[in-house]
Write an enzyme that holds these catalytic residues in place. Structure first.
Site, mmCIF file in Angstrom:
data_model
loop_
_atom_site.group_PDB
_atom_site.id
_atom_site.type_symbol
_atom_site.label_atom_id
_atom_site.label_comp_id
_atom_site.label_asym_id
_atom_site.label_seq_id
_atom_site.Cartn_x
_atom_site.Cartn_y
_atom_site.Cartn_z
ATOM 1 N N MET A 68 -10.313 -6.942 6.942
ATOM 2 C CA MET A 68 -9.559 -5.911 7.661
ATOM 3 C C MET A 68 -9.050 -6.505 8.967
ATOM 4 O O MET A 68 -9.828 -7.048 9.762
ATOM 5 C CB MET A 68 -10.447 -4.699 7.981
ATOM 6 C CG MET A 68 -10.834 -3.818 6.808
ATOM 7 S SD MET A 68 -9.529 -2.977 5.864
ATOM 8 C CE MET A 68 -8.416 -2.382 7.105
ATOM 9 N N SER B 240 0.855 -1.189 0.000
ATOM 10 C CA SER B 240 0.000 0.000 0.000
ATOM 11 C C SER B 240 0.892 1.240 0.000
ATOM 12 O O SER B 240 1.830 1.337 0.792
ATOM 13 C CB SER B 240 -0.866 0.011 1.256
ATOM 14 O OG SER B 240 -1.392 1.307 1.461
ATOM 15 N N MET C 204 -12.548 2.877 0.785
ATOM 16 C CA MET C 204 -13.107 3.041 2.139
ATOM 17 C C MET C 204 -13.957 4.303 2.107
ATOM 18 O O MET C 204 -13.604 5.338 2.668
ATOM 19 C CB MET C 204 -11.965 3.142 3.154
ATOM 20 C CG MET C 204 -11.303 1.791 3.421
ATOM 21 S SD MET C 204 -9.703 1.933 4.235
ATOM 22 C CE MET C 204 -8.686 2.159 2.779
ATOM 23 N N ASP D 251 -5.556 -7.250 5.444
ATOM 24 C CA ASP D 251 -5.176 -5.840 5.308
ATOM 25 C C ASP D 251 -5.145 -5.153 6.667
ATOM 26 O O ASP D 251 -6.186 -4.992 7.301
ATOM 27 C CB ASP D 251 -6.161 -5.122 4.370
ATOM 28 C CG ASP D 251 -5.753 -3.678 4.079
ATOM 29 O OD1 ASP D 251 -4.668 -3.253 4.532
ATOM 30 O OD2 ASP D 251 -6.527 -2.988 3.393
ATOM 31 N N HIS E 162 -1.500 -1.665 -3.972
ATOM 32 C CA HIS E 162 -2.741 -1.449 -3.211
ATOM 33 C C HIS E 162 -2.934 0.049 -2.961
ATOM 34 O O HIS E 162 -2.048 0.713 -2.406
ATOM 35 C CB HIS E 162 -2.635 -2.225 -1.897
ATOM 36 C CG HIS E 162 -3.856 -2.230 -1.040
ATOM 37 N ND1 HIS E 162 -4.928 -3.079 -1.262
ATOM 38 C CD2 HIS E 162 -4.191 -1.491 0.046
ATOM 39 C CE1 HIS E 162 -5.856 -2.875 -0.328
ATOM 40 N NE2 HIS E 162 -5.437 -1.898 0.472
ATOM 41 N N MET F 52 -9.815 6.913 0.889
ATOM 42 C CA MET F 52 -10.581 7.228 2.116
ATOM 43 C C MET F 52 -11.292 8.557 1.940
ATOM 44 O O MET F 52 -10.715 9.501 1.400
ATOM 45 C CB MET F 52 -9.616 7.330 3.298
ATOM 46 C CG MET F 52 -8.774 6.093 3.504
ATOM 47 S SD MET F 52 -7.686 6.305 4.926
ATOM 48 C CE MET F 52 -6.845 4.726 4.894
HETATM 49 C C1 DX5 Z 1 -5.932 0.810 6.426
HETATM 50 C C2 DX5 Z 1 -5.619 0.456 5.004
HETATM 51 C C3 DX5 Z 1 -4.416 -0.400 4.863
HETATM 52 C C4 DX5 Z 1 -3.140 0.237 5.356
HETATM 53 C C5 DX5 Z 1 -2.147 -0.830 5.635
HETATM 54 O O1 DX5 Z 1 -7.192 1.367 6.524
HETATM 55 O O2 DX5 Z 1 -6.691 -0.241 4.392
HETATM 56 O O3 DX5 Z 1 -4.260 -0.846 3.524
HETATM 57 O O4 DX5 Z 1 -2.587 1.146 4.463
HETATM 58 O O5 DX5 Z 1 -1.066 -0.254 6.267
HETATM 59 P P1 DX5 Z 1 -0.243 -1.052 7.372
HETATM 60 O O6 DX5 Z 1 0.381 -2.218 6.680
HETATM 61 O O7 DX5 Z 1 0.764 -0.054 7.848
HETATM 62 O O8 DX5 Z 1 -1.214 -1.460 8.434
HETATM 63 ZN ZN ZN Z 2 -6.287 -1.205 2.312
#
Ligand code: DX5
Ligand code: ZN
Length: 216
Positions: free
Chosen positions: A134, A6, A65, A172, A30, A34
């Site tokens: 998640m 990501s 999201m 994730d 990824h 948001m």
């Molecule tokens: C959180 C995201 C993740 C996030 C993962 O809401 O959906 O994809 O970027 O980051 P890490 O690996 O740092 O938890």
């Molecule tokens: Zn994500």
């Protein structure tokens, strides 16, 4: 086994350089979208997906999201998304939206927050290519992996193999050197890795190290 870094924790001022650091090692890129409403944070929109498309040959895995994802998916498809995952909790008709995304030629993922049980979505799962589980509350990178999500991953894996479905399970949130193996053992086969990759001196090397931990 696929690793999907990501860019949420990458340096947005140098995004094409940041993507280049993982271009050879990643399976997909990824992209965490948001809206400041479905989650208490804002990240980026279709323009970033388009920018990633111009700087990378990796398939773009867009994680929406956002509330009312059905209003926005066409923009992300046009921007170059290969997979779109949207949240079950945010969508009035997840099955209809899945069909619409697939019609465009992209694959579709169903994302569920920690508070949503596997049983709530098992009926509609066959309409999807991927289940995004998640393993933190969505909204921010760098949070701790919730070990209680491992049983949800195992339940999903059992359901998918019992029904002979071809559906990936993506973990994730908080996936790093100390948690990736447990997620893989529970049954995940796609791993989002954010802060662990982009805080490493060599992000590409970190992906290789993570991959070794889940080989076999
Ligand atoms: C959180 C995201 C993740 C996030 C993962 O809401 O959906 O994809 O970027 O980051 P890490 O690996 O740092 O938890
Ligand atoms: Zn994500």
């Amino acid at each position: 086994m696929m690793i999907t870094p990501s860019i949420l924790n990458a340096d947005f001022a140098h995004i094409s350089d940041e993507i280049a650091k993982v271009e050879q090692q990643a399976d997909w890129l990824h992209l965490d979208v948001m809206d400041g409403h479905f989650v208490p944070n804002l990240s980026f929109g279709p323009a970033m997906v388009e920018a990633a498309k111009r700087s990378s040959n990796l398939p773009l895995d867009v994680h929406l999201m956002i509330t009312e994802p059905e209003k926005w998916t066409s923009q992300y498809l046009k921007a170059g998304a290969s997979n779109i995952s949207f949240h079950f909790e945010a969508c009035a008709d997840s099955v209809a939206l899945a069909a619409e995304i697939r019609k465009s030629g992209a694959t579709v993922g169903l994302a569920i927050k920690p508070g949503t049980s596997f049983e709530q979505i098992s009926d509609i799962l066959p309409n999807f290519d991927l289940l995004l589980i998640m393993t933190v509350e969505p909204g921010f990178g760098g949070q701790s992996f919730m070990p209680e999500m491992l049983t949800k991953i195992t339940t999903a894996r059992e359901f998918i193999s019992n029904h002979q479905l071809n559906i990936k399970i993506q973990a994730d949130g908080g996936v790093n050197l100390s948690t990736i193996k447990a997620a893989a053992d529970a049954g995940a086969d796609v791993f989002v890795t954010g802060s662990v990759v982009y805080s490493a001196d060599d992000p590409g090397d970190m992906i290789n190290t993570l991959r070794k931990l889940i080989a076999n």
